[in-house]
Write an enzyme that holds these catalytic residues in place. Sequence first.
Site, mmCIF file in Angstrom:
data_model
loop_
_atom_site.group_PDB
_atom_site.id
_atom_site.type_symbol
_atom_site.label_atom_id
_atom_site.label_comp_id
_atom_site.label_asym_id
_atom_site.label_seq_id
_atom_site.Cartn_x
_atom_site.Cartn_y
_atom_site.Cartn_z
ATOM 1 N N SER A 301 36.445 36.460 42.831
ATOM 2 C CA SER A 301 37.164 36.397 41.573
ATOM 3 C C SER A 301 38.619 36.033 41.790
ATOM 4 C CB SER A 301 37.025 37.736 40.851
ATOM 5 O OG SER A 301 38.276 38.326 40.653
ATOM 6 N N LYS A 302 39.218 35.563 40.701
ATOM 7 C CA LYS A 302 40.622 35.168 40.786
ATOM 8 C C LYS A 302 41.473 36.351 41.212
ATOM 9 C CE LYS A 302 39.581 31.909 37.199
ATOM 10 N NZ LYS A 302 39.825 31.332 35.896
ATOM 11 N N ARG A 303 40.986 37.520 40.902
ATOM 12 C CA ARG A 303 41.747 38.717 41.257
ATOM 13 C C ARG A 303 41.816 38.955 42.762
ATOM 14 N NH1 ARG A 303 40.227 43.070 36.606
ATOM 15 N NH2 ARG A 303 41.131 41.844 34.936
#
Length: 607
Positions: A301-303
């Site tokens: 994920s972008k996180r």
Amino acid sequence: MPRVRIRPAHGRCVTRASTTRRYPCLPMNPIVTRFAPSPTGHLHIGGARSALFCWAFAKKNGGRFMLRIEDTDAARSSLESARGIIEDLHWLGIVNDLGPYIAQNGSIGQHDWEAGSGHPPVGEYFQAKRVPIYNKYLEQLVRAGRAYPAFESNEEIEAQRKVAVAAKQTYRYPRPAEIEYGNFNAALEARWKRAQSGERHVVRFAAPNEEIVVHDQVLGDVKYAAGEMDDFVIRKADGFPIYHFAVVIDDETMGVTHVMRAQEHLNNTPRHVALQRALGFRTPIYAHMPLIVNMDNSKMSKRDKAKFARKAAKDAMAKDKAITAASLSASTGQDEKLIAQFLSADNDSLEIAQALAKHFKVPLPEIEVWDFRQNGYLPEAITNFVSLLGWNPGLKTPDGKDLEKFDMQFLASHFGIERIGKQSSKFDRAKLLSFNADAINALPDEVFASRWRTWCEEFEPEFARVVGSADERWLLLARAVKPRAKTLRDGVRASAFLLRSDDATDFDAAACEKNLLASDRQGLSLLRTVRDRFETVGELEWTAPILHSLIEQVGQQAGTGMGPVSQAVRIAIAGAAVSPPLGESLAVLGKAASLTRIRRCFERFSA
RNA sequence: GGCCCCAUCGUCUAGCCCGGUCCAGGACGUCAGGUUCUCAUCCUGAAAACAGGGGUUCGAAUCCCCUUGGGGUCACCA
């Protein structure tokens, strides 16, 4: 790399998950797949694979690949993101037949069903512009007693949910007693009037109380028992449809026949099927692809970028107590409060993640297509690698190895749902890197030189400026650099010697000791011999093969072989014990600069 | 926690549907050699897996069941 001839591995009989489930209603219409991203950022690498598979499936079956923009989340969507995603797809070579594209002049146009194609034009491929269409179907549902306005506030629902979760129960929205499934009764009519009069409300779907079986082409039949589904929201208070509702209507009205998406959507599918039945729509063929996850099994994920930067910062803080949110604020220019929040994981700001990564000089993990592009990955390496995540062609090369290197053309002619696997795959960056290196090496020198140059001009402009505008110079450098570049950026790293000033006098100490000063300054004396020979070389003879053989000769005459001579010259011109091959390096540098550097080297060690 | 999905080397996977040709093949990575002006590239070789337990069967990585493990999902996000 020679394209290999292939043969089938085994006479695999393709019967899994019943391929008999053909699309029943429109046999004359073409197969239509779609990729429907939400424009809230760059194209995720997992999204790229979804798009690729959809594209390949459409191509393989003579169908069409559609792009649709799901921008019904007004707060998070942006046109800029949509544009970025379209560009990323295009860069990868995944070009849609239907839906938005970016025109020559930079404006966004749309490919639509043309006259005689067997499908009416859909008009708009951005969901936010299709609200009237959704509302029409919504009213149809309400009047059929299959949807109803609900007036609880978000907070009320949230509170009820919390109670349920605390009691370890699954929260299900309780259908109001006055709502009669399938009947537009007086109570519903009253609610509808209230809603029409402008009172804030959402619209909920009256879910059927029946078992729903999803016939998935990858997973087989997946059953959901009656009563599992609650009356979920289909239109938000802001008037935009919720994802499930928009998807179902769009897939129907846009002519989508095959829905291929990641497995995280599997549990959404019964909702979609229920909606399709309530609206009298066909059910497209579903195929849920395995997830792509990180090496530690977490979802990619972008996180992850924030997580990574946070860890780097925390590690540094553990080592050095002087580092605090305040000191980081001072050195990165970011707001101290935001940094403190970021460190305690109260926000995942990408901006702060990038600032911290830059400050601590740690690379952030590549998650989005743009990251890979920026770091010098080739689109063909990415599509090739990613296509092997959860799919494989099941073919062997003539020498009996698994066929795993192929191009988009191959995918377009060999892709099939029946060879999509079920288990999620970990994203192995090391293997991607190897694919990228192979893709670079498979390029003819001229092609590599030109593509590398284009990339440098975009992402390493300073380097591009130093190399200059002469094609021959790029080609010469490219030849030297290609085998040691796993990415285009590596090519720049390998060329670091070029960026060195001709007047620089710093030399790697250990390398000098070993290659110049050891054995009574043998290296320096070899260098002197080479220098004397270099001076006699004419400008026109200053070429890689001539310089190479000259060094070789010096080595032979000195009885040392080429090694020690090379290393002495290398340190003089590159300042370090590592550089691309000397002939090419010297040739790119040119005679004057090379001799200047050698002179500086002598000056440095004359004392 | 409810529901759902999954399970072959560290990783991607072939083989599984149609059980014997599998003491399980390939690739990446790792390790050891070799070629080479450095670094790489390249070449050769090695270690490395059928999650566990029950069935069915003459025979199971392959079929069935259970256990365990992993994951997804439960929003007025998509």
